[in-house]
Design a protein around this motif. Sequence first.
Motif: not given
Length: 296
Positions: A114, A116, A119, A141-145
Amino acid sequence: MRPDPGILLVDKPGGLTSHDVVARARRALGTRKIGHAGTLDPMATGLLVLGVEAATRLLTFVVGQDKTYLATIRLGVGTDSDDADGEVIDTSDASGLDRVQIDAAVADLRGAISQVPSRVSAIKVDGRRAYELARAGEEVTLTSREVTVARFDVLAERRVDGVIDLDVVVDCSSGTYIRALARDLGAALGVGGHLTALRRTRIGPFEVTDAVAVDDLGGAPLRAVADAACDVLPRLDVTAEQARDLRHGKRLRGLAGAIEGPRAAAIAPDGALVGVVQPRGGDLKSEMNMPEEARA
């Protein structure tokens, strides 16, 4: 005269954006209809896959291919962009780290992980690129992938004044950020980390060794549309009648079992690319058709 459609492999130098390379290719080839499959940051070098004319339709099937990178990670220094283009935000003495610790932390970043994204990535947040927001001083703010790192190996190590530089090779799924790997490796080791060099050497079946320099775009050979489609997709040979049906928007009844996977390149008896087909129930239907003049 417009160029024939096809795929063009370019070795991007440092200091140019991917859009800069596309702009140069448009001038060199005399057409506006050129796109690329996957950006490279200005500091990065290596393989860009360009689609020319109707071959731009194939780029969506190239973007999702696995990739290989050569990179240099600096341990002991963190930046706000996770690479050398950013501002230094923390420094630590990394000299106390031994190779066993480094190899263990690298191993933890292999496989399905996972992540992130950085930015300053090109991911869109509310319709704007993350890097645009970051440069404007806005909070990002970025979500995990979920991504897959099939290989993450250290090739060489250099130690100078409390900083450790690691030359690494990474095989990864589409959507993996090597800057984020550098950041996360440094964080796991407690010393911070960032990327100082990056070179993309492979996208799916396409290798940078087959690419041309930006100064040679005008006379560069293009990979034919049908050949390029079969490079990235399974091949399905169809009859002349089936090719005609697909071009007219008809389904190929009962042929879903003729392909493996979610799609295939339909090739007519004359070797032309009819388009890309996908299963629908027990049938095959066109997901994308090529224009008549661009099927060779």
